[in-house]
Scaffold this motif. Structure first.
Motif, mmCIF file in Angstrom:
data_model
loop_
_atom_site.group_PDB
_atom_site.id
_atom_site.type_symbol
_atom_site.label_atom_id
_atom_site.label_comp_id
_atom_site.label_asym_id
_atom_site.label_seq_id
_atom_site.Cartn_x
_atom_site.Cartn_y
_atom_site.Cartn_z
ATOM 1 N N GLN A 82 -2.242 7.868 -1.257
ATOM 2 C CA GLN A 82 -1.488 9.001 -1.789
ATOM 3 C C GLN A 82 0.019 9.331 -1.042
ATOM 4 O O GLN A 82 0.566 10.194 -1.340
ATOM 5 C CB GLN A 82 -2.214 10.095 -2.097
ATOM 6 N N ASP B 292 2.644 4.424 -4.073
ATOM 7 C CA ASP B 292 2.270 5.224 -5.035
ATOM 8 C C ASP B 292 3.448 6.200 -5.655
ATOM 9 O O ASP B 292 4.347 6.553 -4.667
ATOM 10 C CB ASP B 292 1.322 6.247 -4.269
ATOM 11 N N ASP C 79 -7.184 -1.182 -13.513
ATOM 12 C CA ASP C 79 -6.851 -1.091 -12.154
ATOM 13 C C ASP C 79 -6.338 -2.221 -11.546
ATOM 14 O O ASP C 79 -7.094 -3.383 -11.904
ATOM 15 C CB ASP C 79 -8.274 -0.670 -11.430
ATOM 16 N N LEU D 195 3.438 3.608 -10.837
ATOM 17 C CA LEU D 195 2.574 3.088 -10.217
ATOM 18 C C LEU D 195 1.610 4.277 -9.279
ATOM 19 O O LEU D 195 2.324 4.814 -8.587
ATOM 20 C CB LEU D 195 2.757 1.946 -9.049
ATOM 21 N N GLU D 196 0.407 4.437 -9.962
ATOM 22 C CA GLU D 196 -0.382 5.646 -9.533
ATOM 23 C C GLU D 196 -1.481 5.014 -8.512
ATOM 24 O O GLU D 196 -2.213 4.022 -9.053
ATOM 25 C CB GLU D 196 -0.799 6.290 -10.630
ATOM 26 N N ALA D 197 -1.672 5.329 -7.240
ATOM 27 C CA ALA D 197 -2.592 4.623 -6.346
ATOM 28 C C ALA D 197 -3.840 4.897 -6.715
ATOM 29 O O ALA D 197 -4.357 6.295 -7.141
ATOM 30 C CB ALA D 197 -2.287 5.173 -4.937
ATOM 31 N N THR D 198 -4.867 3.985 -6.497
ATOM 32 C CA THR D 198 -6.090 4.216 -7.069
ATOM 33 C C THR D 198 -7.046 3.940 -5.780
ATOM 34 O O THR D 198 -8.167 4.347 -5.770
ATOM 35 C CB THR D 198 -6.597 3.347 -8.176
ATOM 36 N N ASP E 64 0.836 -1.261 -0.079
ATOM 37 C CA ASP E 64 -0.063 -0.058 0.113
ATOM 38 C C ASP E 64 0.795 1.247 -0.173
ATOM 39 O O ASP E 64 0.253 2.404 0.112
ATOM 40 C CB ASP E 64 -1.053 0.058 0.814
ATOM 41 N N ARG F 197 -4.202 -0.531 -4.407
ATOM 42 C CA ARG F 197 -4.486 -0.599 -5.957
ATOM 43 C C ARG F 197 -3.979 0.433 -6.761
ATOM 44 O O ARG F 197 -3.678 1.491 -6.238
ATOM 45 C CB ARG F 197 -5.982 -0.468 -5.970
ATOM 46 N N TYR F 198 -3.364 0.135 -7.872
ATOM 47 C CA TYR F 198 -2.785 0.949 -8.706
ATOM 48 C C TYR F 198 -3.062 0.803 -10.258
ATOM 49 O O TYR F 198 -3.609 -0.039 -10.720
ATOM 50 C CB TYR F 198 -1.194 0.687 -8.894
ATOM 51 N N GLU F 199 -3.241 2.163 -10.822
ATOM 52 C CA GLU F 199 -2.925 2.357 -12.340
ATOM 53 C C GLU F 199 -1.675 2.103 -12.600
ATOM 54 O O GLU F 199 -0.679 2.641 -12.055
ATOM 55 C CB GLU F 199 -3.323 3.804 -12.848
#
Length: 674
Positions: free
Chosen positions: A325, A36, A112, A75-78, A33, A82-84
């Motif tokens: 984030q 991000d 996702d 890796l962009e946190a959604t 987790d 969870r990530y984009e």
């Protein structure tokens, strides 16, 4: 198709499985987790054997044995864990329906991935489908659970758009040497409105898994002459003909200080206000069945308790998203507090404490139909149990409509006619009023003309057989007061140490509630957004309750603040708040009338010592002097401007505002101890 075939051949050539080497110095092993913003190469493993590094190939991704040939992914946190997964070309990887993972154009459910730890590596699972990322027909795609991925530090990653809070410098501590909170309180905000009213009446989100491009995109339902534009024209006075809906990144149409059906509290704006000295945000979960049912588009139930539950999930998910984030669970600056002790602990960490309240007209299903209550005391008890389990600490027993607890305080003008029509739909009757002297519910006449103008928009109509009401001119009062069920609710709230919000009650209802609180010496009573008669405000101060003023334009706020301080019990004010009512179908502060001649100068120093510059959303830069409080971040600017414009009262106002959070929490503690 030819490019994709070539990609398959490249992947086939590179799919030789080799034994896994030991972790390198560049290996990433953070918690799942806490990824991000990570820029990494992805190396796919089948069991203990390496399949290869993921590399862009054709329409999707293949494998290469060379680390230097690997694609860099951000890796962009959604959400938490969870990530984009975004390639260096800015295209997000998505799980296709045929098994391959391909490069997409924008975020969606299939773009996702849920990430979990697997020893020193990770398992990537498509959140929507449950398929594990691995090797599929010699390309990246759906595979068995034996597949894992090693991450290693990379460079050259794509950086997705975001919004900078525009605040620098070191903030003063959130508590002083004696443990008292230092900072402001927004005692009335609707940051979960995107999930209210069926989920479609409000355009935009306070947060979204796909980031700002998704959260602040325009909505077709609100374009020129569509029903959303018409509703906003009725409520906020906007132009229903010229509503192009150009949200991110240009924002030519919204947000404005009166674009009341568009998102005004994106989390980066809230962050700006927190970084500038805000210590507490009271998030009001809001619902209205009748208004929800008037809007033709919806995704969720119009039942008011269902709306409250949906918004509660939204708020907790917002906390989780901000955690994601900021390094993982519990590490974000936006922290929900269900007790005064939790508020104090959050403030000691320098974070924003978010308390929860509820503001709706048919709470627990307790509407009345032609004065017949539709709930019981058992429903009230069960409802209070449920709300407290959600972390709710305060309740508005009455909101926009008469209900089984009491009468409402009237709105005025076209918006009042709109709400009155809702009252008819909810209760079976229009508001009923009588002429009165002293405290009143509405000093403007409510006449047929307002309803005729409302109906002229064409967005709403009268029920069959309904006859328009006629009201007395001058000061009028709702004929309905506190009911026996209302008395039961108030008494039960006091026994539970809950905060009673008297705003929106008719003067007859509010006076009965204040009489009960006075007889019991109960301090947990508030008025926090200028929806009570001034005579009621002074009684709240006498009880030791908490008072805040609607975040009007600066001159209006200062006038009311001074009047409350000059009231018979104004000397009891040690801390003061503001209520933005953001996203709550009420105008935000408009530009100060003399701002051109005497503007707020940027950058400025906030009350907590930080330096604040103008905030930019996409290509639009906001300026309080010309925009007013068009979005939540501008309340940092508004607060500073308010203090600067208060003249010789500036030291007192600054002290009371920066003691507002402490005063609210003390009132809450005393209510619990009662």
């Amino acid at each position: 198709m030819a490019a994709f075939t070539v990609g398959l051949l490249v992947s086939l050539a590179a799919v030789t499985v080799v034994a896994a080497p030991p972790a390198s110095a560049g290996s990433i092993t953070a918690n799942a987790d806490a990824l991000d913003g990570t820029c990494a190469s992805l190396r796919v493993y089948s069991g203990s054997s390496s399949v290869g590094y993921v590399a862009r190939s054709g329409a999707g991704y293949g494998f290469t044995s060379s680390a230097s040939g690997a694609t860099s992914f951000r890796l962009e946190a959604t959400q938490l864990g969870r990530y984009e997964v975004i390639g260096s070309d800015g295209k997000p990887a998505y799980q296709s329906i045929v098994g391959f993972i391909l490069a997409g154009d924008s975020y969606g459910d299939r773009a996702d991935f849920t990430v979990t730890k697997a020893g020193d590596r990770y398992r990537f699972t498509a959140t929507a489908t449950g398929q594990v990322m691995g090797s599929f027909l010699w390309s990246l795609g759906a595979a068995s659970s034996s597949y894992t991925i090693a991450l290693a530090t990379a460079t050259g990653c794509y950086i997705p758009p975001d919004i900078d809070p525009g605040v620098t410098g070191t903030a003063a501590p959130g508590i002083d040497g004696s443990g008292k909170l230092v900072g402001t309180i927004d005692a009335h905000a609707h940051v979960t409105a995107a999930a209210a009213f069926g989920g479609r009446m409000h355009c935009g989100e306070a947060w979204a898994s796909g980031g700002v491009q998704v959260a602040l995109a325009g909505c077709d339902t609100h374009r020129s002459l569509n029903v959303g534009a018409l509703f906003e024209a009725i409520i906020g006075g906007t132009d229903p003909v010229n509503s192009p809906e150009d949200g991110w990144p240009t924002f030519g149409d919204w947000p404005q200080h009166n674009s009341l059906l568009h998102e005004q509290s994106y989390f980066r704006g809230i962050e700006r206000s927190w970084r500038s000295g805000q210590r507490v945000l009271n998030a009001l979960l809001v619902a209205n069945r009748a208004i929800c049912e008037l809007f033709p588009y919806r995704d969720t139930s119009c039942d008011e308790m269902d709306q409250i539950r949906t918004q509660s999930r939204y708020l907790y998910s917002m906390q989780d998203y901000i955690d994601a984030q900021n390094g993982g669970a519990g590490k974000g600056w936006f922290r929900i507090a269900a007790t005064p002790a939790q508020v104090r602990n959050i403030a000691a960490q320098g974070k924003l404490a978010v308390t929860i309240g509820v503001e709706n007209s048919e709470i627990f299903g307790c509407r009345e139909i032609n004065d017949v209550p539709q709930c019981t005391t058992a429903q009230i008890d069960a409802g209070l149990n449920e709300l407290q389990a959600l972390g709710v600490s305060g309740i508005y027993p009455v909101h926009k409509f008469d209900n089984a607890f009491g009468g409402t305080r009237f709105d005025s003008g076209v918006s009042g006619a709109f709400v009155n029509l809702g009252n008819l739909l909810s209760t079976g009757h229009w508001w009923t009023a009588t002429s009165c002297t002293g405290p009143s519910d509405n000093e403007q006449p409510l006449v047929n003309d307002d309803l005729v103008r409302l109906l002229s928009f064409g967005a709403v109509g009268l029920p069959p057989g309904a006859v328009l009401p006629i009201y007395p001119s001058g000061k009028i009062c709702n004929t309905r007061g506190l009911t026996s069920l209302g008395r039961y609710l108030i008494q039960t709230m006091m026994q539970r140490g809950m905060i009673i919000h008297v705003d929106h009650m008719s003067v007859k209802t509010a006076q009965a509630v204040l009489d009960m609180a006075t007889a019991a010496h109960y301090p947990g009573v508030t008025s926090v957004h200028s929806w009570s008669d001034p005579a009621m405000i002074d009684q709240i101060l006498a009880l030791g309750g908490f008072v805040a003023t609607y975040a009007h334009s600066v001159p209006e706020f200062l006038s009311e603040w001074r009047a409350n301080n000059a009231a018979p019990h104004g000397s009891t004010i040690v801390g003061y708040g503001y209520g933005t009512d953001v996203n709550g179908l009420g105008d935000q502060a408009n530009p100060r009338p003399n701002a051109t001649a005497d503007p707020l100068v940027y950058p400025f120093t906030a009350p907590n010592g930080t330096t604040v510059n103008k905030q930019t959303f996409g290509s639009r830069t906001f300026d309080l002097n010309t925009d007013g409080a068009a979005q939540y971040g501008l309340f940092a600017d508004w607060t500073t401007d308010l203090i600067q414009q208060s003249g010789s009262d500036s030291p007192l106002l600054r002290k009371q505002l920066m003691s507002g959070a402490e005063a609210y929490v003390q009132m809450w503690e005393q209510a619990i101890a009662w």
